[in-house]
Design an enzyme around this catalytic site. Structure first.
Site, PDB file in Angstrom:
ATOM      1  N   TYR A 192      43.778   1.066  12.197  1.00 23.81           N
ATOM      2  CA  TYR A 192      43.180   0.839  10.882  1.00 23.81           C
ATOM      3  C   TYR A 192      42.738   2.135  10.242  1.00 23.81           C
ATOM      4  O   TYR A 192      42.724   3.197  10.883  1.00 23.81           O
ATOM      5  CB  TYR A 192      42.005  -0.135  10.987  1.00 23.81           C
ATOM      6  CG  TYR A 192      40.716   0.469  11.526  1.00 23.81           C
ATOM      7  CD1 TYR A 192      40.579   0.807  12.874  1.00 23.81           C
ATOM      8  CD2 TYR A 192      39.629   0.733  10.678  1.00 23.81           C
ATOM      9  CE1 TYR A 192      39.395   1.355  13.353  1.00 23.81           C
ATOM     10  CE2 TYR A 192      38.446   1.279  11.154  1.00 23.81           C
ATOM     11  CZ  TYR A 192      38.339   1.591  12.504  1.00 23.81           C
ATOM     12  OH  TYR A 192      37.176   2.141  12.972  1.00 23.81           O
ATOM     13  N   ARG A 252      51.892 -15.032  23.370  1.00 24.38           N
ATOM     14  CA  ARG A 252      51.003 -14.089  24.062  1.00 24.38           C
ATOM     15  C   ARG A 252      51.648 -13.554  25.344  1.00 24.38           C
ATOM     16  O   ARG A 252      51.922 -14.311  26.280  1.00 24.38           O
ATOM     17  CB  ARG A 252      49.666 -14.748  24.406  1.00 24.38           C
ATOM     18  CG  ARG A 252      48.686 -13.752  25.015  1.00 24.38           C
ATOM     19  CD  ARG A 252      47.335 -14.364  25.346  1.00 24.38           C
ATOM     20  NE  ARG A 252      46.432 -13.350  25.886  1.00 24.38           N
ATOM     21  CZ  ARG A 252      46.430 -12.941  27.158  1.00 24.38           C
ATOM     22  NH1 ARG A 252      47.250 -13.481  28.026  1.00 24.38           N
ATOM     23  NH2 ARG A 252      45.589 -11.996  27.564  1.00 24.38           N
ATOM     24  N   GLU A 295      30.983  11.990  19.930  1.00 22.81           N
ATOM     25  CA  GLU A 295      30.827  11.567  18.531  1.00 22.81           C
ATOM     26  C   GLU A 295      29.871  10.394  18.473  1.00 22.81           C
ATOM     27  O   GLU A 295      29.308   9.997  19.489  1.00 22.81           O
ATOM     28  CB  GLU A 295      32.189  11.196  17.946  1.00 22.81           C
ATOM     29  CG  GLU A 295      32.865  10.040  18.652  1.00 22.81           C
ATOM     30  CD  GLU A 295      34.217   9.646  18.055  1.00 22.81           C
ATOM     31  OE1 GLU A 295      34.526  10.060  16.928  1.00 22.81           O
ATOM     32  OE2 GLU A 295      34.954   8.903  18.728  1.00 22.81           O
ATOM     33  N   LYS A 339      42.887   5.559  15.872  1.00 25.26           N
ATOM     34  CA  LYS A 339      41.928   4.716  15.154  1.00 25.26           C
ATOM     35  C   LYS A 339      42.290   3.252  15.402  1.00 25.26           C
ATOM     36  O   LYS A 339      42.880   2.561  14.567  1.00 25.26           O
ATOM     37  CB  LYS A 339      41.905   5.070  13.662  1.00 25.26           C
ATOM     38  CG  LYS A 339      40.596   4.652  12.999  1.00 25.26           C
ATOM     39  CD  LYS A 339      40.356   5.381  11.701  1.00 25.26           C
ATOM     40  CE  LYS A 339      39.222   4.792  10.895  1.00 25.26           C
ATOM     41  NZ  LYS A 339      37.915   4.803  11.536  1.00 25.26           N
ATOM     42  N   ARG A 344      46.735  10.158   9.124  1.00 22.31           N
ATOM     43  CA  ARG A 344      46.088   9.717  10.369  1.00 22.31           C
ATOM     44  C   ARG A 344      46.604   8.343  10.783  1.00 22.31           C
ATOM     45  O   ARG A 344      46.799   8.078  11.979  1.00 22.31           O
ATOM     46  CB  ARG A 344      44.557   9.717  10.214  1.00 22.31           C
ATOM     47  CG  ARG A 344      43.837   9.418  11.527  1.00 22.31           C
ATOM     48  CD  ARG A 344      42.335   9.622  11.426  1.00 22.31           C
ATOM     49  NE  ARG A 344      41.725   8.691  10.501  1.00 22.31           N
ATOM     50  CZ  ARG A 344      40.455   8.735  10.110  1.00 22.31           C
ATOM     51  NH1 ARG A 344      39.652   9.690  10.582  1.00 22.31           N
ATOM     52  NH2 ARG A 344      39.966   7.860   9.276  1.00 22.31           N
ATOM     53  N   HIS A 379      51.555  -9.434  27.359  1.00 21.18           N
ATOM     54  CA  HIS A 379      51.026  -8.081  27.159  1.00 21.18           C
ATOM     55  C   HIS A 379      52.066  -7.114  26.603  1.00 21.18           C
ATOM     56  O   HIS A 379      51.771  -6.324  25.718  1.00 21.18           O
ATOM     57  CB  HIS A 379      50.452  -7.532  28.468  1.00 21.18           C
ATOM     58  CG  HIS A 379      49.156  -8.193  28.871  1.00 21.18           C
ATOM     59  ND1 HIS A 379      49.065  -9.530  29.147  1.00 21.18           N
ATOM     60  CD2 HIS A 379      47.914  -7.686  29.022  1.00 21.18           C
ATOM     61  CE1 HIS A 379      47.820  -9.830  29.463  1.00 21.18           C
ATOM     62  NE2 HIS A 379      47.088  -8.720  29.393  1.00 21.18           N
ATOM     63  N   LEU A 417      37.510  10.834  17.309  1.00 18.68           N
ATOM     64  CA  LEU A 417      38.363  10.590  16.153  1.00 18.68           C
ATOM     65  C   LEU A 417      38.279  11.816  15.245  1.00 18.68           C
ATOM     66  O   LEU A 417      37.182  12.329  15.001  1.00 18.68           O
ATOM     67  CB  LEU A 417      37.874   9.357  15.393  1.00 18.68           C
ATOM     68  CG  LEU A 417      38.790   8.976  14.228  1.00 18.68           C
ATOM     69  CD1 LEU A 417      40.050   8.285  14.755  1.00 18.68           C
ATOM     70  CD2 LEU A 417      38.086   8.086  13.234  1.00 18.68           C
TER      71      LEU A 417
HETATM   72  N1  PDD Z   1      34.662   4.804  11.167  1.00 21.42           N
HETATM   73  N2  PDD Z   1      34.411   8.417  14.735  1.00 21.42           N
HETATM   74  C1  PDD Z   1      34.498   7.080  14.838  1.00 21.42           C
HETATM   75  C2  PDD Z   1      34.460   6.449  16.174  1.00 21.42           C
HETATM   76  C3  PDD Z   1      34.606   6.305  13.656  1.00 21.42           C
HETATM   77  O1  PDD Z   1      34.704   4.965  13.756  1.00 21.42           O
HETATM   78  C4  PDD Z   1      34.596   6.946  12.397  1.00 21.42           C
HETATM   79  C5  PDD Z   1      34.700   6.201  11.100  1.00 21.42           C
HETATM   80  C6  PDD Z   1      34.515   8.351  12.356  1.00 21.42           C
HETATM   81  C7  PDD Z   1      34.533   9.123  11.056  1.00 21.42           C
HETATM   82  O2  PDD Z   1      35.817   9.144  10.484  1.00 21.42           O
HETATM   83  P1  PDD Z   1      36.033   9.279   8.897  1.00 21.42           P
HETATM   84  O3  PDD Z   1      35.226  10.426   8.443  1.00 21.42           O
HETATM   85  O4  PDD Z   1      37.496   9.496   8.757  1.00 21.42           O
HETATM   86  O5  PDD Z   1      35.562   7.978   8.264  1.00 21.42           O
HETATM   87  C8  PDD Z   1      34.430   9.063  13.548  1.00 21.42           C
HETATM   88  C9  PDD Z   1      34.901   3.976  10.008  1.00 21.42           C
HETATM   89  C10 PDD Z   1      34.186   4.373   8.777  1.00 21.42           C
HETATM   90  C11 PDD Z   1      34.702   2.519  10.397  1.00 21.42           C
HETATM   91  O6  PDD Z   1      35.083   2.175  11.506  1.00 21.42           O
HETATM   92  O7  PDD Z   1      34.213   1.725   9.579  1.00 21.42           O
END
Ligand code: PDD
Length: 279
Positions: free
Chosen positions: A32, A99, A174, A142, A51, A101, A198
């Site tokens: 996503y 379903r 993070e 992501k 990304r 895997h 991320l």
């Molecule tokens: N999340 N690290 C993680 C684990 C995140 O889920 C996010 C952002 C970031 C920051 O990434 P960016 O600056 O590209 O938004 C870092 C989004 C906002 C969410 O899951 O809603």
């Protein structure tokens, strides 16, 4: 009701119906993006789409559309939701299949996109707690499979905070949904890009703005001790922008007030947003 895009067409969000056999639903098998929209335009759209491509490649998910179609869909969704400031969430799942895997051979990927009204708003001073980062080692993808992140976030909420800042042993990674910056003696540091974090788009914008303004910043490993002893801590994301953390595990960070370096960098981002409105 906001307008969403699901499986090939635009429709009111509350009319979207997902198959229980969608692999996103059964396995969290999908990726996503979240893109902020300023002045009716998706901010850093190409970086978000780059990304998304990297995430899809990493999980061997064929791109459902060429880049140009993504651009058109994003523009159309923003328009149908009134332009201005909003936030677009979009995901691609591996589709509907019995379903099992292993990947299905011929299930077309399913695309879902929705808009949330309003942008990030003004970043609020945040309380954070620290937690051991027990996620997998492909946090650069992501992925929609966010159970570990949700558990960390919920622990923060239970503790009366809004973010969990994660460490692998002694090393900062993070936040549960953000990247982290620390400031000590005017020197800004953030963990380097790796499979453990991320590569946040807001993180990149923050580094870019600081480089332009001549504010010293380094991408380097940050220890637990450095985090605890920081003059300032910031968390960044597409929805939080650059938010100051004013307490960590209940202890004051920088006298419990957003710090001067945050103020400068936050103002740089607001200036960039204003220039987008004027353009
Ligand atoms: N999340 N690290 C993680 C684990 C995140 O889920 C996010 C952002 C970031 C920051 O990434 P960016 O600056 O590209 O938004 C870092 C989004 C906002 C969410 O899951 O809603």
């Amino acid at each position: 009701m906001s307008i969403a895009f699901f499986d090939g067409r635009f429709m009111p969000l509350d009319e979207v119906r997902v198959s229980p056999l969608d692999r996103g639903y059964l396995f969290g098998d999908g990726v996503y993006e979240v893109v902020p929209v300023y002045a009716g335009r998706p901010f850093r759209m190409e970086e978000h789409l780059d990304r998304l491509d990297r995430s899809m490649d990493a999980i061997e998910l064929a791109a459902p559309f060429p880049r140009e179609r993504w651009r058109e869909l994003l523009a159309e969704l923003v328009k149908r939701n009134g332009g201005g400031e909003q936030s677009i969430y979009f995901q691609v799942t591996r589709g509907v299949a019995p379903r099992s895997h292993a990947f299905p051979v011929d299930a077309p990927p399913v695309v879902f996109m929705m808009s949330r009204a309003g942008g990030g708003g003004t970043p609020k001073p945040a309380a954070a707690i620290t937690r051991e980062d027990n996620r997998w080692d492909r946090c650069d993808i992501k992925s929609i499979a966010l159970l570990a992140n949700c558990l960390h976030k919920q622990a923060a909420v239970k503790a009366g905070a809004s973010e969990a800042i994660l460490l692998r042993g002694d090393v900062l990674t993070e936040g549960s949904s953000s990247n982290v910056f620390v400031v000590k003696g005017g020197q800004v540091s953030t963990p380097p890009k790796s499979s453990r974090i991320l590569a946040g788009i807001t993180r990149a914008v923050t580094l870019e703005l600081m480089a332009q303004a001549g504010i010293p910043a380094r991408e380097r490993p940050v220890s637990r001790g450095e985090l605890a002893g920081a003059d300032e801590i910031w968390i960044t994301s597409s929805t939080l922008e650059i938010s100051p953390v004013v307490t960590l595990d209940g202890a004051a960070v920088g006298g419990c007030e957003p710090g001067p370096v945050w103020r400068t960098v936050h103002e740089l981002l607001q200036g960039l947003k204003r220039s987008l409105k004027a353009a």
